[in-house]
Design a protein around this motif. Sequence first.
Motif, mmCIF file in Angstrom:
data_model
loop_
_atom_site.group_PDB
_atom_site.id
_atom_site.type_symbol
_atom_site.label_atom_id
_atom_site.label_comp_id
_atom_site.label_asym_id
_atom_site.label_seq_id
_atom_site.Cartn_x
_atom_site.Cartn_y
_atom_site.Cartn_z
ATOM 1 N N TYR A 73 48.163 -39.143 -37.207
ATOM 2 C CA TYR A 73 47.731 -37.597 -38.480
ATOM 3 C C TYR A 73 47.830 -38.586 -39.726
ATOM 4 N N ARG A 74 46.682 -38.039 -40.695
ATOM 5 C CA ARG A 74 46.521 -38.323 -41.975
ATOM 6 C C ARG A 74 47.304 -37.491 -43.024
ATOM 7 N N GLU A 75 46.765 -38.040 -43.944
ATOM 8 C CA GLU A 75 47.275 -37.293 -45.451
ATOM 9 C C GLU A 75 46.056 -36.256 -45.519
ATOM 10 N N LEU A 76 46.553 -35.318 -45.849
ATOM 11 C CA LEU A 76 44.945 -34.148 -45.829
ATOM 12 C C LEU A 76 44.188 -34.457 -47.736
ATOM 13 N N ASN A 77 45.285 -35.403 -48.623
ATOM 14 C CA ASN A 77 43.913 -35.857 -50.196
ATOM 15 C C ASN A 77 43.403 -36.301 -49.827
ATOM 16 N N THR A 78 44.540 -37.597 -49.623
ATOM 17 C CA THR A 78 43.548 -39.307 -48.956
ATOM 18 C C THR A 78 42.690 -39.179 -48.782
ATOM 19 N N GLY A 79 43.359 -39.090 -46.948
ATOM 20 C CA GLY A 79 42.521 -39.236 -45.241
ATOM 21 C C GLY A 79 43.251 -40.628 -45.077
ATOM 22 N N GLU A 80 44.461 -40.876 -45.994
ATOM 23 C CA GLU A 80 44.871 -42.026 -45.414
ATOM 24 C C GLU A 80 46.343 -41.689 -43.854
ATOM 25 N N ILE A 81 45.841 -42.629 -42.890
ATOM 26 C CA ILE A 81 46.501 -42.285 -41.708
ATOM 27 C C ILE A 81 47.833 -42.605 -42.191
ATOM 28 N N ARG A 82 48.876 -41.241 -41.793
ATOM 29 C CA ARG A 82 50.661 -41.850 -41.947
ATOM 30 C C ARG A 82 50.740 -42.385 -41.033
ATOM 31 N N ARG A 253 37.563 -22.943 -51.655
ATOM 32 C CA ARG A 253 38.580 -23.543 -52.924
ATOM 33 C C ARG A 253 40.298 -23.279 -52.963
ATOM 34 N N PHE A 254 39.800 -23.390 -51.136
ATOM 35 C CA PHE A 254 41.701 -23.546 -51.235
ATOM 36 C C PHE A 254 42.036 -25.030 -50.401
ATOM 37 N N PHE A 255 40.662 -26.285 -50.396
ATOM 38 C CA PHE A 255 40.655 -27.241 -50.087
ATOM 39 C C PHE A 255 39.938 -28.429 -50.760
ATOM 40 N N LYS A 256 39.923 -26.960 -52.072
ATOM 41 C CA LYS A 256 38.714 -28.213 -52.765
ATOM 42 C C LYS A 256 39.117 -29.679 -53.038
ATOM 43 N N ASP A 257 40.501 -29.865 -53.391
ATOM 44 C CA ASP A 257 41.033 -31.093 -53.985
ATOM 45 C C ASP A 257 42.153 -31.899 -52.816
ATOM 46 N N ALA A 258 40.957 -31.754 -51.743
ATOM 47 C CA ALA A 258 41.387 -32.112 -49.392
ATOM 48 C C ALA A 258 40.141 -34.111 -50.177
ATOM 49 N N CYS A 259 40.261 -34.669 -49.732
ATOM 50 C CA CYS A 259 39.342 -35.619 -48.952
ATOM 51 C C CYS A 259 38.202 -35.352 -49.081
ATOM 52 N N SER A 260 37.566 -36.631 -49.506
ATOM 53 C CA SER A 260 35.604 -36.439 -49.170
ATOM 54 C C SER A 260 35.556 -36.117 -47.988
ATOM 55 N N ASP A 261 36.199 -36.587 -46.449
ATOM 56 C CA ASP A 261 35.554 -35.393 -45.294
ATOM 57 C C ASP A 261 35.980 -34.489 -45.529
ATOM 58 N N MET A 262 37.096 -33.410 -45.539
ATOM 59 C CA MET A 262 36.824 -31.972 -45.528
ATOM 60 C C MET A 262 36.196 -31.493 -46.586
ATOM 61 N N VAL A 263 35.660 -31.873 -47.604
ATOM 62 C CA VAL A 263 35.387 -31.089 -48.759
ATOM 63 C C VAL A 263 33.702 -30.734 -48.270
ATOM 64 N N LYS A 264 33.132 -32.405 -47.706
ATOM 65 C CA LYS A 264 31.476 -32.603 -46.994
ATOM 66 C C LYS A 264 31.498 -32.002 -45.690
ATOM 67 N N ALA A 265 32.661 -31.224 -45.517
ATOM 68 C CA ALA A 265 32.248 -30.836 -43.658
ATOM 69 C C ALA A 265 31.912 -29.384 -44.343
ATOM 70 N N LEU A 266 33.613 -28.862 -45.318
ATOM 71 C CA LEU A 266 32.977 -27.252 -45.807
ATOM 72 C C LEU A 266 31.482 -27.083 -46.631
ATOM 73 N N GLY A 267 31.257 -28.181 -46.872
ATOM 74 C CA GLY A 267 30.385 -27.548 -47.958
ATOM 75 C C GLY A 267 28.654 -27.749 -47.353
ATOM 76 N N ILE A 268 28.107 -27.955 -45.568
ATOM 77 C CA ILE A 268 27.943 -27.997 -44.744
ATOM 78 C C ILE A 268 27.828 -26.569 -43.774
ATOM 79 N N ALA A 269 29.336 -25.990 -43.665
ATOM 80 C CA ALA A 269 29.573 -25.500 -42.747
ATOM 81 C C ALA A 269 28.538 -23.574 -43.347
#
Length: 422
Positions: A73-82, A253-269
């Motif tokens: 389980y990670r935090e979506l905005n930071t990527g930190e493991i919970r 747009r919805f996940f624009k403030d998510a951690c860089s992993d998500m932003v990167k993945a959505l950017g190339i989708a």
Amino acid sequence: MKVIIIGAGLGGLTAASAFAKSGHEVQVLERSPKLNPTGGGISIRPSASKVIQSWGFQSTLEQICDRSPSVTYRELNTGEIRTTVVDAPEHADWGSTRRAFVKLLQYQAAQAGAQIRFGANVVKVFDDETKATVTLEGGEELVCDILIAADGIKSHTRRAVLSDLGPPEKWDPIIDQTTFYSFDMAVSELTVDPRSMKLTENSNITTWKGEGGFVVTRYSSKFGRIGLLFAIQGETDQKSLWDEKGDIEFVRRFFKDACSDMVKALGIAKSCDRWRVAEVPDLPRWSSKAGRIVLLGDAAHAMHPNAAQGYSTIIEDIGVLQLLLSAGSTASVPQVVNAWQAICKPRAERVKAFSRWNTKHLSGKTEHAIGVSHADSVLEKVVPDKNADFSSLEFWKWNADYDAIGEAKKYLAETNSTPSKL
């Protein structure tokens, strides 16, 4: 015994393979002209891997599956493991792509002797004390000892078998306000950028908890691909449960403030499927009144995907039914079906309730978090408790490490029965 299965999806093909290997005469009826599996990744949780091992299918599945010992389980905005919940080592979680699973199961079923008929559209089902009958479009009738309906969440068979219990729409799917957007991409597209390395650290199921939405990811080293499910709560313009035209810009747009992993993945989708989360209400029974037509999998207990147990509970159902229909059984099919429901139905409904709770939890709508006080929550010494709070490790242990075959044998012992004396 003659077995007819409606639907050549994951549940139908798994049942076909298991029952044909047990010596039953199996025919699968699929209305589509060919298999075209869609959707995200598939998990076989430890509870289901025990059943797979009893079938002797483990070595075959390991050709297409990655094994993972834990859920992260990670935090979506930071990527930190919970927290990381560690499964018992002897029954690890397996995961692969839906397409690979269906292709393998089709091969396994055919090798075991099952007949798969494509373009076979079922228009009517009927049963009595001695047989079940299927009528195909065009008028052809087929007769069997037991008819297994694995025709999905929008099952037409479900309406037919429960027609004596009220209006048919009473058993239609309950649609949630959560929509999934499914992405699949090659790892090579991601690993060139260090901002996305968390996505390929391991093959665990990884859940990224957010506010009003969340993400579930899984890396497949076998195929060099990463599957991502982005969940958004709220209304969309989608009219059906499933379509293939997800709005990528809306997700970005919805996940624009998510951690860089998500932003990167959505950017190339480049494209994504989307579907509304839904579940089947708790049914009064999973069978026809006469007991020779049964509902399997999503037709009986479709659930939110957020316990990763949808396919695993199907495997459990098949394993128990196969045990009760074992060679040499003199019990009638209705007797077997009644025992099967008594064993499997309470389990599936409890897991379904947990899946519904976890949809809210992952979107920040609950007070408690799974394993929140455990940086590394190991299940090995935890005592399972199906009635414990959904956020507890005791419940998680029961959910993930359940022994369906063991529970079936326990039921037979407690009722002083054997498969031949139900």
